[in-house]
Write an enzyme that holds these catalytic residues in place. Structure first.
Site, short mmCIF file in Angstrom:
data_model
loop_
_atom_site.label_atom_id
_atom_site.label_comp_id
_atom_site.label_asym_id
_atom_site.label_seq_id
_atom_site.Cartn_x
_atom_site.Cartn_y
_atom_site.Cartn_z
N HIS A 281 0.83 -1.21 0.00
CA HIS A 281 0.00 0.00 0.00
C HIS A 281 0.86 1.26 0.00
O HIS A 281 0.38 2.34 0.30
CB HIS A 281 -0.95 0.01 1.21
CG HIS A 281 -1.67 -1.28 1.42
ND1 HIS A 281 -1.17 -2.28 2.20
CD2 HIS A 281 -2.82 -1.74 0.89
CE1 HIS A 281 -2.00 -3.32 2.17
NE2 HIS A 281 -3.00 -3.02 1.38
S1 FES Z 1 1.80 -0.64 3.24
FE1 FES Z 1 0.18 -2.01 3.69
S2 FES Z 1 1.22 -3.76 4.43
FE2 FES Z 1 2.82 -2.37 4.02
#
Ligand code: FES
Length: 181
Positions: free
Chosen positions: A146
């Protein structure tokens, strides 16, 4: 009547013999158990998370390795001077999870950074340890799940992760060896 008494005695005797046999079995068992428990600790201790010794000598400056302790990935990075300087130059007050680089390393061993290797967002293993992997915008680790960026001290700098990569308990046992756990 005599027959009945003999039968009773016999029954009692049989019972005593059985009881003695059972006691013997318990005694034998009590000998076997310590032997097994003397053999078992390694397995039990490993399952419980025995300390792990890590030889730092093969980790060249600028390189990192991933090992496992208690079933979790641990990154051990031998930082460059540039990476250390960048980590020290950060204004800690601006950090989401404020920690100085000194709080995350051992005095006298500043090039070595040891952190858990699970992103504090949802637990992915960030990139930046193996050669050629992207290290993110802050020369640390990048979690593509993410888009979290960690700096060269393993501190969260950008993206959804709420916390720094935690530092596990460890100690230097010599200039080139650490014990994790
Ligand atoms: S940014 Fe979501 S698990 Fe690492």
């Amino acid at each position: 009547m005599a027959h009945a008494t003999d039968t009773k005695s016999g029954t009692r005797r049989d019972f005593l013999l059985l009881a003695t046999g059972a006691a013997g079995a318990v005694a034998a068992g009590s000998i076997v158990v310590p032997l097994i428990s003397q053999l078992a600790p390694d397995q039990q201790t490993i399952a419980a998370g025995a300390p792990v010794d890590v030889d730092l000598a093969p980790i060249a400056e600028g390189q990192a390795i991933k090992i496992f302790w208690r079933g979790k990935p641990i990154f051990v990075r031998h930082r460059t001077k540039k990476e250390i300087d960048e980590a020290l130059a950060v204004d800690v007050a601006t950090l989401r999870d404020p920690q100085t680089d000194q709080q995350r390393t051992k005095a006298g061993h500043e090039p070595i950074l040891v952190v858990f290797g699970n992103c504090t967002h949802l637990g992915c293993i960030p990139l930046g340890t193996a050669p050629g992997e992207p290290k993110g915008d802050f020369d640390g680790w990048f979690c593509p799940c993410h888009g979290s960026h960690y700096d060269s001290s393993g501190r969260i700098r950008k993206g959804p992760a709420p916390l720094n990569l935690p530092v596990p308990p460890y100690a230097f046992t010599s200039d080139t060896k650490i014990k994790i756990g």
